[in-house]
Design a protein around this motif. Structure first.
Motif, PDB file in Angstrom:
ATOM      1  N   LEU A 147       0.779  -1.068  -0.049  1.00 12.49           N
ATOM      2  CA  LEU A 147      -0.095  -0.073   0.009  1.00 12.49           C
ATOM      3  C   LEU A 147       0.835   1.172  -0.027  1.00 12.49           C
ATOM      4  CD1 LEU A 147      -2.786  -0.894   2.397  1.00 12.49           C
ATOM      5  CD2 LEU A 147      -3.037  -0.714   0.157  1.00 12.49           C
ATOM      6  N   TYR A 151       1.284   4.517  -2.543  1.00  8.49           N
ATOM      7  CA  TYR A 151       0.620   5.957  -2.260  1.00  8.49           C
ATOM      8  C   TYR A 151       1.638   6.768  -1.438  1.00  8.49           C
ATOM      9  CZ  TYR A 151      -3.687   3.634  -3.832  1.00  8.49           C
ATOM     10  OH  TYR A 151      -4.729   3.115  -4.444  1.00  8.49           O
ATOM     11  N   ILE A 296      -3.799  -2.470  -7.326  1.00  7.07           N
ATOM     12  CA  ILE A 296      -3.315  -1.810  -6.051  1.00  7.07           C
ATOM     13  C   ILE A 296      -4.162  -0.312  -6.255  1.00  7.07           C
ATOM     14  CG2 ILE A 296      -1.419  -0.737  -7.355  1.00  7.07           C
ATOM     15  CD1 ILE A 296      -1.857  -1.737  -3.590  1.00  7.07           C
ATOM     16  N   ILE A 302      -8.105  -2.042  -2.188  1.00  4.71           N
ATOM     17  CA  ILE A 302      -7.406  -1.078  -1.223  1.00  4.71           C
ATOM     18  C   ILE A 302      -7.892  -1.624   0.057  1.00  4.71           C
ATOM     19  CG2 ILE A 302      -6.740   0.928   0.052  1.00  4.71           C
ATOM     20  CD1 ILE A 302      -6.626   2.101  -3.195  1.00  4.71           C
ATOM     21  N   LYS A 305      -7.025  -5.229   1.157  1.00  4.24           N
ATOM     22  CA  LYS A 305      -5.562  -5.366   1.713  1.00  4.24           C
ATOM     23  C   LYS A 305      -5.323  -4.744   3.081  1.00  4.24           C
ATOM     24  CE  LYS A 305      -3.518  -4.741  -2.945  1.00  4.24           C
ATOM     25  NZ  LYS A 305      -2.998  -5.753  -3.134  1.00  4.24           N
ATOM     26  N   CYS A 306      -5.966  -3.735   3.394  1.00  2.00           N
ATOM     27  CA  CYS A 306      -6.073  -3.077   4.799  1.00  2.00           C
ATOM     28  C   CYS A 306      -6.767  -3.926   5.714  1.00  2.00           C
ATOM     29  CB  CYS A 306      -6.734  -1.737   4.956  1.00  2.00           C
ATOM     30  SG  CYS A 306      -5.923  -0.373   3.818  1.00  2.00           S
TER      31      CYS A 306
END
Length: 438
Positions: A147, A151, A296, A302, A305-306
């Motif tokens: 991540l 970002y 991604i 997202i 993944k979090c």
């Protein structure tokens, strides 16, 4: 009446459930949540990778067989533990204490190694759940890195540094000391994992997938890697005993339907469905966790993944409970009572540091999963339960000794998984280390 018959009558009269004094007992729902979370986690999302090693047809059959064997092994272990409680007239026995009691009540030739059986079981438990903690550390670090690399590209770091950064929050989280307080965290983690599972299914079906180019049966040389991953994912035997012993109504743990059978059925269905669908979608490019294959730049991915990072983070202290319980048993009596609270804080933090150190030294998620599954879970979840079941029932092994034959097959299966899985994984680690140095 002989002494052995008298002892058997006394054991049958003793009900361990009536003598248990659990400080903070768990309800059936909380027990189910903890048990499902113990078997779900990084293993669920690694299952598609396992199917890429076996092929989808063999993977489905293999997953069903392993689920059945693992559930049966956990069932007979808890059953033996309860029988040993009656024989020893004790309300609760841990995993290692059950091994010792089974040998103590077995044939005379086995009784002299009862203490060694307990020590061996405790060592295997310690190594297993230290390995699980290492896996969780690397998985969280991998998810966070992916991540932040996207970002916050100005601060790209290697995964080893993320393992070190996780030290502080993990050291705080592991200070929770009662399973009762971990149950809400397990419930939240289960919810996040189910949402992540749903998001993975969304991406699997979003643009469709092809089946024609996927292998029904994979490369036989990679099948041990499949076995290792599925056994790692399916097994939670070390946590089963603490969870069963903390129940308000422990008699509901076994049986059909019991908490154990319900939990393992749910786990098997989730594993089989995500494994085959994930392989259909991503094929042979699958990574250690399917969430790492998701795009991604899309907000549901997202979130997935979090969520998986948070879910594994919340699961960390549940598996950590086994490690701290074993070390406290041997180390805390050597500490003065005034310093025991500080001792607990320091010990828990040191174990987290050790696991992060292993993650820094070997940040290979797939290979750590396989080595823990093949070496330790095969031993704890398959081989040991089958052995102690035969030892405890040595006087009544059924018609034609069918119990002995059945348990012998489980031991042989577990031994094959152990040896072949370790061999394949060691070669994989050597290849990766050579690739890094080139």
């Amino acid at each position: 009446m002989t002494s052995s018959e008298k002892k058997e009558v006394e054991a049958n009269e003793y009900n361990p459930f009536e003598h248990r004094q659990v400080e903070k007992p768990n309800s059936d729902i909380r027990t189910l949540a903890n048990l499902v979370k113990a078997s779900l986690g990084s293993g669920l999302l690694a299952i598609p990778l396992a199917f890429s090693n076996s092929g989808w047809g063999l993977g489905l059959i293999g997953t069903a067989v392993i689920a059945l064997v693992c559930t049966h092994s956990a069932h007979i272990f808890v059953e033996i533990s309860q029988a040993c409680c009656r024989a020893e007239r004790k309300p609760i026995l841990s995993y290692s204490e059950t091994c010792e009691a089974a040998f103590s009540n077995g044939p005379k030739s086995a009784r002299r190694i009862a203490g060694a059986a307990r020590i061996f079981a405790e060592f295997a438990l310690l190594c297993t759940y230290l390995g699980v903690a290492c896996i969780f550390t690397v998985l969280i670090a991998d998810s966070v890195k992916q991540l932040l690399d996207t970002y916050a590209p100005a601060y790209i770091m290697r995964v080893e540094y993320y393992c070190l950064i996780l030290l502080i929050p993990l050291c705080v989280l592991v200070q929770i000391r009662h399973l009762k307080f971990l149950a809400p965290l397990s419930l939240v983690a289960n919810i996040l994992l189910i949402i992540t599972f749903a998001i993975c299914l969304y991406y699997i079906f979003k643009d469709g997938f092809t089946v024609a180019d996927k292998k029904v049966v994979g490369n036989p040389a990679r099948f041990p890697a499949f076995l290792s991953t599925v056994i790692f994912a399916m097994e939670g035997i070390g946590v089963v005993m603490p969870i069963a012993n903390q129940m308000k109504n422990p008699q509901r743990f076994l049986g059909c339907p019991g908490v154990l059978s319900i939990a393992m059925t749910l786990v098997a269905v989730l594993y089989g469905s995500l494994g085959v669908l994930g392989y259909f979608k991503y094929g042979d490019v699958l990574r250690g966790s399917i969430t790492l294959n998701l795009p991604i730049d899309d907000w549901p991915a997202i979130c997935a993944k979090c969520f998986i990072a948070v879910s594994i983070f919340l699961t960390y202290p549940l598996h950590y409970f086994v490690v701290i319980d074993l070390l406290t048993k041997y180390l805390q009596p050597r500490v003065k009572e005034n310093y025991r609270s500080i001792f607990q804080v320091v010990l828990r933090a040191l174990i987290v540091c050790f696991c992060a150190g292993v993650g820094v030294a070997l940040p290979f998620l797939e290979q750590i999963i396989n080595i823990v599954g093949s070496l330790f879970y095969s031993l704890l979840g398959l081989i040991i339960p089958a052995i102690i079941h035969s030892v405890f029932h040595y006087q009544n092994l059924g018609k034609w000794n069918w119990i002995l034959w059945k348990n012998s097959l489980i031991v042989i299966f577990g031994s094959i998984c152990l040896v072949s899985g370790c061999a394949v994984t060691i070669f994989d680690i050597i290849d990766k280390l050579n690739a890094k140095t080139e």
